[in-house]
Design a protein around this motif. Structure first.
Motif, PDB file in Angstrom:
ATOM      1  N   UNK A   8      80.952   9.267  43.926  1.00 20.52           N
ATOM      2  CA  UNK A   8      80.276   8.034  44.310  1.00 20.52           C
ATOM      3  C   UNK A   8      79.524   7.479  43.099  1.00 20.52           C
ATOM      4  N   UNK A   9      79.868   6.278  42.680  1.00 21.89           N
ATOM      5  CA  UNK A   9      79.128   5.639  41.583  1.00 21.89           C
ATOM      6  C   UNK A   9      77.788   5.153  42.118  1.00 21.89           C
ATOM      7  N   UNK A  10      76.736   5.412  41.387  1.00 27.46           N
ATOM      8  CA  UNK A  10      75.405   5.002  41.829  1.00 27.46           C
ATOM      9  C   UNK A  10      75.118   3.570  41.382  1.00 27.46           C
ATOM     10  N   UNK A  11      74.418   2.827  42.233  1.00 29.37           N
ATOM     11  CA  UNK A  11      74.124   1.414  41.939  1.00 29.37           C
ATOM     12  C   UNK A  11      72.878   1.260  41.083  1.00 29.37           C
ATOM     13  N   UNK A  12      72.847   1.973  39.974  1.00 29.54           N
ATOM     14  CA  UNK A  12      71.715   1.810  39.066  1.00 29.54           C
ATOM     15  C   UNK A  12      71.951   0.589  38.193  1.00 29.54           C
ATOM     16  N   UNK A  13      70.914   0.152  37.519  1.00 30.69           N
ATOM     17  CA  UNK A  13      71.075  -0.978  36.598  1.00 30.69           C
ATOM     18  C   UNK A  13      71.725  -0.515  35.302  1.00 30.69           C
ATOM     19  N   UNK A  14      71.457   0.752  34.923  1.00 30.17           N
ATOM     20  CA  UNK A  14      71.968   1.247  33.647  1.00 30.17           C
ATOM     21  C   UNK A  14      72.749   2.536  33.849  1.00 30.17           C
ATOM     22  N   UNK A  15      73.362   2.988  32.761  1.00 29.13           N
ATOM     23  CA  UNK A  15      74.173   4.191  32.828  1.00 29.13           C
ATOM     24  C   UNK A  15      73.295   5.448  32.975  1.00 29.13           C
ATOM     25  N   UNK A  47      68.528   9.055  33.314  1.00 33.51           N
ATOM     26  CA  UNK A  47      68.060   7.879  34.046  1.00 33.51           C
ATOM     27  C   UNK A  47      67.285   8.313  35.305  1.00 33.51           C
ATOM     28  N   UNK A  48      66.035   7.927  35.334  1.00 35.95           N
ATOM     29  CA  UNK A  48      65.136   8.321  36.428  1.00 35.95           C
ATOM     30  C   UNK A  48      65.650   7.860  37.795  1.00 35.95           C
ATOM     31  N   UNK A  49      66.171   6.621  37.826  1.00 37.52           N
ATOM     32  CA  UNK A  49      66.620   6.060  39.097  1.00 37.52           C
ATOM     33  C   UNK A  49      67.876   6.773  39.603  1.00 37.52           C
ATOM     34  N   UNK A 103      70.323  10.194  43.575  1.00 36.21           N
ATOM     35  CA  UNK A 103      71.032  11.442  43.890  1.00 36.21           C
ATOM     36  C   UNK A 103      70.262  12.236  44.945  1.00 36.21           C
ATOM     37  N   UNK A 104      68.941  12.222  44.813  1.00 37.15           N
ATOM     38  CA  UNK A 104      68.133  12.963  45.789  1.00 37.15           C
ATOM     39  C   UNK A 104      68.168  12.266  47.154  1.00 37.15           C
ATOM     40  N   UNK A 105      68.160  10.931  47.140  1.00 38.64           N
ATOM     41  CA  UNK A 105      68.311  10.221  48.416  1.00 38.64           C
ATOM     42  C   UNK A 105      69.596  10.656  49.111  1.00 38.64           C
ATOM     43  N   UNK A 106      70.682  10.694  48.330  1.00 34.82           N
ATOM     44  CA  UNK A 106      71.978  11.083  48.914  1.00 34.82           C
ATOM     45  C   UNK A 106      71.897  12.508  49.446  1.00 34.82           C
ATOM     46  N   UNK A 107      71.326  13.385  48.647  1.00 40.39           N
ATOM     47  CA  UNK A 107      71.208  14.777  49.062  1.00 40.39           C
ATOM     48  C   UNK A 107      70.417  14.911  50.351  1.00 40.39           C
ATOM     49  N   UNK A 108      69.285  14.249  50.423  1.00 40.67           N
ATOM     50  CA  UNK A 108      68.455  14.371  51.622  1.00 40.67           C
ATOM     51  C   UNK A 108      69.136  13.710  52.831  1.00 40.67           C
ATOM     52  N   UNK A 109      69.832  12.587  52.596  1.00 41.43           N
ATOM     53  CA  UNK A 109      70.530  11.925  53.706  1.00 41.43           C
ATOM     54  C   UNK A 109      71.656  12.810  54.234  1.00 41.43           C
ATOM     55  N   UNK A 110      72.140  13.729  53.387  1.00 40.23           N
ATOM     56  CA  UNK A 110      73.193  14.657  53.816  1.00 40.23           C
ATOM     57  C   UNK A 110      72.598  16.026  54.169  1.00 40.23           C
ATOM     58  N   UNK A 111      71.295  16.036  54.426  1.00 40.00           N
ATOM     59  CA  UNK A 111      70.626  17.253  54.889  1.00 40.00           C
ATOM     60  C   UNK A 111      70.703  18.399  53.891  1.00 40.00           C
ATOM     61  N   UNK A 112      70.759  18.068  52.593  1.00 37.81           N
ATOM     62  CA  UNK A 112      70.856  19.102  51.571  1.00 37.81           C
ATOM     63  C   UNK A 112      69.472  19.602  51.173  1.00 37.81           C
TER      64      UNK A 112
END
Lengths: 99, 491, 476
Positions: C15-22, C54-56, C61-70
């Motif tokens: 999954x590509x993340x929708x950050x502003x930068x790489x 990149x901080x964001x 990544x953590x949002x995804x992890x928590x949304x998937x109960x990781x």
């Protein structure tokens, strides 16, 4: 008896993407073997329970804000390319897909 | 006295006070390079025009009454593995022979901001792999004390350029002794700072967890200035230590009264009699200056060399993968991309680089990782812990720098291991990330300079410099540069 | 699934993340730029360059992890070493044995759970275009490489081999996509490659405990290809095993046109990635504050959103409605529907327009003013605009914004006067007497034809419903 076989040396050269002649491979076999002999001094050291040190600094969480910065111009990005076309880097055909 | 002879602090003061112009200083440096380069081969590139423009700009800055910076008008040479925007950066390798970086290394930006005038790029062992500068694809550098001998390496060009008085300040990189060993062999001061003190951004990587940039100078005081100018946090390097830069110059007069100094006896027994004698004499000199000196055994430091010769090649094998003929540098064509990669790398890398890439690849490969790379990382921990215990008892440690005086060209090229042993006293500091300096301290049995090493704990540069300054005072002036090729002292 | 066999599928979703930068440099993370313009020394792998995280991307990544109960854990970046020209450093920076997110699960609509083994952070590669021959990788003479995508942040989500049918695999990806979009970390666009799926497929005799040998299937660019590829691969393996053969562990490429998988050309060298800790980066140790901040930013999860939307539009009995609900959830267009209904729109019409027309422009549609959307739906419900007209106005509304009535006027969609419609019908009847006779005789097949003729003569301005009613009225 060398510590590392010629077949292994050849395999390692392939992993490292180095084209070497048979003669060079044979010389490397000897050199690698004697270096590994030297390294043997630490291979045998008892290190059970010792954590590996990957890095000399106890740093963590070094982060940068998600703020765009300047990029290279396309011509500067391609300036050093051995071959380029259509704004891209040109390479000979690729055998096999990315793993 | 020449302007160059005044050293870094003297030149900067003269330029700042308008007593001399940066252009005059540069002219002396370029003349010395012109005169000696043929015999010594210190430089890959001399940037005369750009340097003249920079010196002129600096003079105008002084004329306008602006602060010209800590290194105002000081001619500086850079090891040719530091990226200079618009100026070819070769790493002494055929594979980067014509590569012109589109960006400056952080140290280069900082040096320019500090008013230094970059005069050229110096010779090194290819990709900094070596201890004699003989592994340069473009020919070796010669030791100004005896041109039949090596200057050490890998930063041999920078060390010799300072020793011969071509520039008062040069920078090298030290992965396993590559600043300190040539400093010792050339009779100059060479510092490997604490890992993370100087930004690695723009330093072409050899072994990322070990590489550090540091200065070569004729004096300890100049070294302190040269380090101060480039040290400090850089957000472009994740491994850069985030704390305010410090000035060391004020500490140099503090002496060593009351400091606890340990002489590492495990190294003393590894080196030639004159190198061992120099280290003992250095310890005594510190004792005479009021330090409490004791011998100490840290046997783990001798595991450093084999651990280093696994870790450094392993990281290098990965760092050097990018030289594949696709984006920059040499390409040797082939029917498909993999063949092109292999031909390019086979032809573009010299013997030593290929050897280390092979060793490193092997040490990381399936089935061997744990026995070699993993084990070396655990041994690295043993070295770090041993130093930590030593620094509970001592403020600084003293040790020999090199096993011998400068050796002859060709003397150690036949057997790689002979060359590797040159770094035995140097590599533990890289593994631990600690600072260390080589101070010229004696002339050896062969009449060549012998350096002594002062080691300090992380960020202990202040203590290190204090001890180094005392040693400098105690050393015979004949033991250090500048010298003309052949060893005759320069005016 | 072929009879006598059980199917076992595990999915790896990039999954590509929708950050502003790489991930490791400040170059824009943008799709569709001129080649090699979103590049710098770092993402081109120039000598001397160094990565900075990149901080964001970490927060996403953590949002995804928590949304998937990781469980979110301290992580160490590693280098994965292999030579490939679209990878600028010839190693990929990724997480290996200490990833950021581990041990989660995703609950599907039917209540089944698929385990999430890990969700780790890594960098994307560049893109190659193949020249000469077929334009495909095989038989090409040369390749051209664009590094704009190199270094774009990815999270790779690795499922447990818990999936037992192609339909469940589809459902998993659909639901996962909805979760990813809901976290705000991804735009979920499979077509543009922001979501890429590889499937590990194996079969085993029904009821057997031991897993069969798996094949990894690549090039699954849509949910449709995912389903077709798994079904084909399962059949291939089952046939092979039934015939006494053995499945070879290999990577296979899905050929969408031929509808088959075929093995990737075998490489001379076996891959040995020589993973080791990336010395240019330091460990990532998320603290409680960072994890809390990430959790707080996660939107309402799909299951809850689905419940909310179904309460509004009703259960319905057509599978079409359920599909519309899922599409709206997947693309995060449910809030638009909710807001439009609150502003007076008819619920099912709002859902239909959102899940069909707006879905094609999902990113713009998420930013659409609900009031304007409701206003447009009101015009359609009142018959002022035909369905076709309404869809056209919606497209303009999403792209340009503005007032629906004004856009309708601009497009010439003012409803025709009743008299105008009648006079156009007169003309059409006069020009098509034979068809009109058949229509009067009760032949429904010509009704569509006559309607079309009227619409054509009105240049699309007539409302189809009104015309149909007028025609029916004339027949009496």
């Amino acid at each position: 008896m060398e510590r590392i076989s010629l077949a292994e040396v050849r395999h390692v050269a392939q992993l490292a993407r180095l084209q070497l002649s048979d003669e060079e491979l044979a010389v490397l076999q000897g050199e690698l073997s004697s270096l590994l002999d030297h390294v043997e001094a630490i291979v045998a050291l008892p290190t059970e329970g010792v954590a590996p040190t990957a890095h000399p600094l106890p740093l963590s969480n070094v982060l940068r804000p998600d703020v765009p910065g300047p990029c290279l111009e396309q011509r500067d990005a391609l300036a050093a390319a051995p071959e380029a076309a259509e704004g891209r880097f040109l390479v000979p055909r690729i055998l096999g897909e990315a793993p | 006295m020449t302007l160059l002879g005044r050293g870094v602090a003297g030149i900067a003061a003269a330029v700042r006070s308008k007593e001399a112009s940066a252009r005059e200083v540069l002219a002396e440096s370029l003349a010395a390079i012109e005169q000696l380069e043929g015999e010594l081969h210190c430089f890959h590139t001399v940037m005369a025009e750009r340097a003249e423009a920079a010196a002129a700009a600096l003079d105008e800055k002084v004329a306008r009454g602006e602060d010209p910076g800590l290194l105002a008008g000081v001619p500086v040479a850079l090891k040719d593995n530091m990226c200079t925007k618009g100026t070819v950066t070769t790493c002494s390798s055929r594979i980067l022979e014509n590569w012109v970086p589109p960006y400056d290394a952080t140290v280069v930006t900082r040096l320019r901001a500090a008013g230094a005038v970059v005069v050229g790029k110096t010779n090194l062992d290819e990709f900094a792999m070596g201890s004699s500068t003989e592994n340069s694809a473009f020919g070796p550098t010669r030791n100004p004390w005896d041109t039949a001998r090596v200057p050490g390496g890998s930063s041999g060009g920078s060390a010799a350029a300072v020793a011969a008085g071509m520039v008062p300040l040069a920078y090298g990189s030290d992965t396993g002794g590559s600043i300190r060993q040539p400093a010792s062999l050339c009779g100059v001061v060479g510092v490997k700072p604490t890992y993370g003190l100087v930004s690695r951004y723009g330093l072409v990587a050899f072994a990322s967890s070990l590489d550090q940039i540091g200065p070569f100078t004729l004096s300890v005081a100049d070294s302190a200035l040269g380090l101060e100018a480039v040290a400090g946090h850089d957000p472009a390097d994740s491994t850069s230590i985030d704390r305010p830069a410090t000035s060391y110059a004020g500490l140099l007069e503090e002496g060593v009264e009351g400091l606890r100094v340990g002489l590492i006896e495990d190294f003393v027994s590894e080196v030639s009699p004159s190198c061992a004698e120099a280290a003992r004499a250095a310890a005594e000199a510190l004792g005479a200056a009021g330090a409490k000196v004791e011998e100490v055994s840290i046997p783990e430091v001798l595991h450093g060399l084999p651990a280093y010769y696994v870790i450094a090649p392993a990281e290098a094998s990965s760092n050097l993968a990018r030289y594949d003929g696709v984006r920059y540098g040499l390409r040797v064509g082939g029917p498909d991309v993999a063949a092109m990669n292999a031909r390019t790398r086979g032809a573009g890398f010299g013997k030593e680089v290929r050897r280390r890439v092979m060793v490193g690849t092997y040490a990381l490969s399936a089935g061997y990782y744990d026995a070699y790379y993993g084990q070396a990382q655990r041994v690295r921990t043993l070295v770090v812990e041993a130093f930590a215990r030593a620094y509970e008892r001592f403020d600084v440690l003293v040790a020999p720098m090199t096993p011998s005086e400068a050796f002859r060209l060709g003397e150690k090229t036949a057997n790689p291991l002979d060359m590797y042993v040159s770094d035995v006293c140097a590599v533990p500091s890289n593994l631990a990330g600690h600072p260390a300096v080589s101070v010229p301290f004696a002339l050896g049995a062969e009449g060549l300079p012998v350096g002594v090493q002062v080691l300090a704990p992380a960020l202990g540069e202040g203590l290190m410099y204090r001890a180094a300054a005392v040693l400098e005072q105690a050393a015979p002036p004949a033991a250090r540069g500048p010298v003309r090729p052949g060893g005759e002292r320069r005016a | 699934m072929p009879e006598g066999f059980d199917l076992v599928v595990g999915l790896e979703v990039h999954c590509e993340l929708s950050t502003a930068t790489k991930l490791f440099c400040a170059c824009p993370n943008a799709f569709g730029s001129e080649p090699n313009t979103n590049v710098c020394p770092v993402c081109l792998g120039l000598p001397g360059s160094l990565p900075v995280l990149n901080e964001r991307a970490v927060e996403f990544a953590i949002r995804i992890g928590r949304a998937l109960n990781c469980e979110v854990r301290p992580a160490v970046f590693h280098r994965k070493n292999y030579f490939y020209p679209d990878m600028p450093k010839d190693y990929q920076i990724t997480q290996y044995d200490e990833p950021t997110n581990v041990d989660g699960f995703l609950e599907l609509r039917d209540g089944s759970r698929v385990g999430i083994v890990r969700a780790h952070i890594e960098e994307d590669t560049g893109k190659s275009t193949h020249l000469g021959g077929s334009g495909r990788i095989h038989g090409a003479d040369h390749s051209l490489i664009d590094y704009n995508r190199a270094g774009v942040p990815l999270v790779e989500i690795v499922s447990a081999p818990d999936i037992t049918s192609a339909a469940q695999a589809r459902e998993y990806v659909s639901e996962l996509r909805a979760v990813l979009v809901a976290t705000g970390a991804s735009d979920g666009r499979m077509e543009e490659g922001s979501l890429r799926v590889d499937a590990n497929v194996s079969v085993r005799p029904a009821g057997a405990a031991e897993l069969g040998t798996r094949c990894e299937i690549k090039n699954l660019n849509s949910l449709r290809s995912l389903v077709r590829a798994i079904e084909h691969e399962a059949a291939r393996q089952a046939a092979l095993v039934s015939a006494g053969g053995v499945v070879r562990q290999e990577t296979r490429h899905w050929d969408e046109e031929a509808g088959v998988t075929h093995p990737l050309r075998s490489k001379e060298e076996a891959y040995d990635y020589r993973y080791f800790p990336e010395p240019d980066l330091v460990p990532l140790v998320p603290d409680a504050e960072l994890i809390e901040r990430a959790e707080a930013a996660i939107g309402l999860m799909p299951a809850a959103r689905r419940e909310r939307l179904v309460a509004l539009v009703g259960e319905g009995d057509s599978p079409g409605l359920a599909d519309q609900v899922q599409t709206a959830i997947e693309l995060s267009l449910d809030q638009l529907v909710l807001d439009a209904v609150a502003a007076g729109a008819e619920p099912r019409l709002a859902l239909a327009r959102a899940a069909n027309e707006a879905a094609a422009k999902a990113e713009g549609a998420r930013a659409l003013s609900a009031t304007a959307f409701a206003e447009l739906l009101g015009l359609e419900s009142a018959g002022t605009l035909s369905a076709t007209q309404s869809k056209q106005v919606l497209a303009v509304l999403i792209d340009e914004g503005g007032a629906p009535a004004e856009i309708a006027r601009r497009l010439g969609f003012e409803a025709l006067e009743g008299g105008e419609v009648e006079s156009i019908i007169d003309e059409v009847v006069a020009a098509n007497t034979a068809e009109w006779e058949r229509y009067l005789a009760g032949d429904e097949k010509v009704a569509g034809f006559l309607l079309g003729q009227v619409m054509k003569a009105s240049k699309g301005r007539a409302n189809g419903k009104i015309v149909a009613a007028a025609l029916a009225k004339r027949r009496g």
